[in-house]
Design a protein around this motif. Sequence first.
Motif, mmCIF file in Angstrom:
data_model
loop_
_atom_site.group_PDB
_atom_site.id
_atom_site.type_symbol
_atom_site.label_atom_id
_atom_site.label_comp_id
_atom_site.label_asym_id
_atom_site.label_seq_id
_atom_site.Cartn_x
_atom_site.Cartn_y
_atom_site.Cartn_z
ATOM 1 N N GLN A 249 0.820 -1.209 0.000
ATOM 2 C CA GLN A 249 0.000 0.000 0.000
ATOM 3 C C GLN A 249 0.858 1.265 0.000
ATOM 4 O O GLN A 249 1.969 1.270 0.518
ATOM 5 C CB GLN A 249 -0.893 0.036 1.254
ATOM 6 C CG GLN A 249 -1.998 -0.985 1.304
ATOM 7 C CD GLN A 249 -2.641 -1.019 2.674
ATOM 8 O OE1 GLN A 249 -2.100 -1.616 3.605
ATOM 9 N NE2 GLN A 249 -3.788 -0.360 2.812
ATOM 10 N N GLU A 250 0.311 2.323 -0.559
ATOM 11 C CA GLU A 250 0.937 3.627 -0.432
ATOM 12 C C GLU A 250 0.834 4.058 1.030
ATOM 13 O O GLU A 250 -0.232 3.949 1.639
ATOM 14 C CB GLU A 250 0.229 4.646 -1.325
ATOM 15 C CG GLU A 250 0.783 6.054 -1.195
ATOM 16 C CD GLU A 250 -0.019 7.079 -1.978
ATOM 17 O OE1 GLU A 250 0.187 8.291 -1.748
ATOM 18 O OE2 GLU A 250 -0.854 6.669 -2.811
ATOM 19 N N TYR A 251 1.955 4.541 1.591
ATOM 20 C CA TYR A 251 1.965 4.934 2.999
ATOM 21 C C TYR A 251 1.716 6.433 3.126
ATOM 22 O O TYR A 251 2.301 7.242 2.396
ATOM 23 C CB TYR A 251 3.301 4.573 3.653
ATOM 24 C CG TYR A 251 3.367 4.946 5.109
ATOM 25 C CD1 TYR A 251 2.633 4.240 6.058
ATOM 26 C CD2 TYR A 251 4.137 6.027 5.542
ATOM 27 C CE1 TYR A 251 2.673 4.585 7.400
ATOM 28 C CE2 TYR A 251 4.188 6.376 6.882
ATOM 29 C CZ TYR A 251 3.450 5.653 7.810
ATOM 30 O OH TYR A 251 3.485 6.009 9.132
ATOM 31 N N VAL A 252 0.847 6.793 4.074
ATOM 32 C CA VAL A 252 0.528 8.193 4.346
ATOM 33 C C VAL A 252 1.047 8.520 5.745
ATOM 34 O O VAL A 252 0.564 7.931 6.727
ATOM 35 C CB VAL A 252 -0.993 8.445 4.277
ATOM 36 C CG1 VAL A 252 -1.292 9.926 4.523
ATOM 37 C CG2 VAL A 252 -1.560 7.986 2.936
ATOM 38 N N PRO A 253 2.012 9.422 5.893
ATOM 39 C CA PRO A 253 2.619 9.701 7.208
ATOM 40 C C PRO A 253 1.775 10.610 8.097
ATOM 41 O O PRO A 253 2.289 11.528 8.726
ATOM 42 C CB PRO A 253 3.945 10.360 6.821
ATOM 43 C CG PRO A 253 3.650 11.055 5.537
ATOM 44 C CD PRO A 253 2.691 10.150 4.810
ATOM 45 N N ARG A 254 0.511 10.358 8.152
ATOM 46 C CA ARG A 254 -0.390 11.080 9.072
ATOM 47 C C ARG A 254 -1.511 10.138 9.470
ATOM 48 O O ARG A 254 -1.740 9.116 8.820
ATOM 49 C CB ARG A 254 -0.964 12.345 8.428
ATOM 50 C CG ARG A 254 -1.888 12.100 7.241
ATOM 51 C CD ARG A 254 -2.484 13.409 6.730
ATOM 52 N NE ARG A 254 -3.437 13.175 5.643
ATOM 53 C CZ ARG A 254 -3.132 13.104 4.372
ATOM 54 N NH1 ARG A 254 -1.845 13.245 4.015
ATOM 55 N NH2 ARG A 254 -4.036 12.885 3.454
#
Length: 224
Positions: free
Chosen positions: A212-217
């Motif tokens: 998965q694409e990681y979202v840092p929030r």
Amino acid sequence: MPLLYSIGKVTVGNAMMLGWRPRVEGLENIPATGGAIFAGNHLSVADELFLGAVVPRHIAFWAKSEYFQGGGVGGTITKFIMHGLGAIRVERGGGRAALTAFDGAIPVLKAGDMVAVYPEGTRSPDGRLYRGRTGVARLAVAAGVPIIPVGMQGTDEVQPIGQPYPKPGKGRGKVTVKFGKPIETTGRADDRTALRALTDEVMAEIQKLTGQEYVPRYAPPRAT
């Protein structure tokens, strides 16, 4: 394994396996004995159903406190089911009330049982992997048990957000459940910095499993 949970594996568990034919990888990473925490991405309510179906051991899932408090015939049956499944009671309020879930999980883990946690704190609204909350690390360090990363794929097709039950035949053959190598927590510090680092390590391992694409929030809360 509680009797009611065993019955559920034979009935609901087998129905999930036969109905959707999930592919399972990394079962050898699940210890045969001893406490451990499954930490997974969260795409669908069906994540727990598939996890319970493929893991050969008992998992103590979380259940909101209302299920343990109901009155009348229906409430009595629900309480019986929750206790029979070995569920952990969760208070929906914040602060000290919410921490009772962790208090209830620690002795379960120390007694050699397994618990599932979704570090994102809610289902992903868009299929991406969001920053994990440190509760999973705090619980693992307090109980002295390893964290097993879990990657789910395809469960959002089986039961999308807003769908009250898995769609028969929908997503059949597309579900994959992957288990990563256990992350040991013995000797880890329990200060904020250390717990943040451990949580980020867990999320990185989950991301490797899912792609998965990681979202840092943190994931936005779902609208009610």
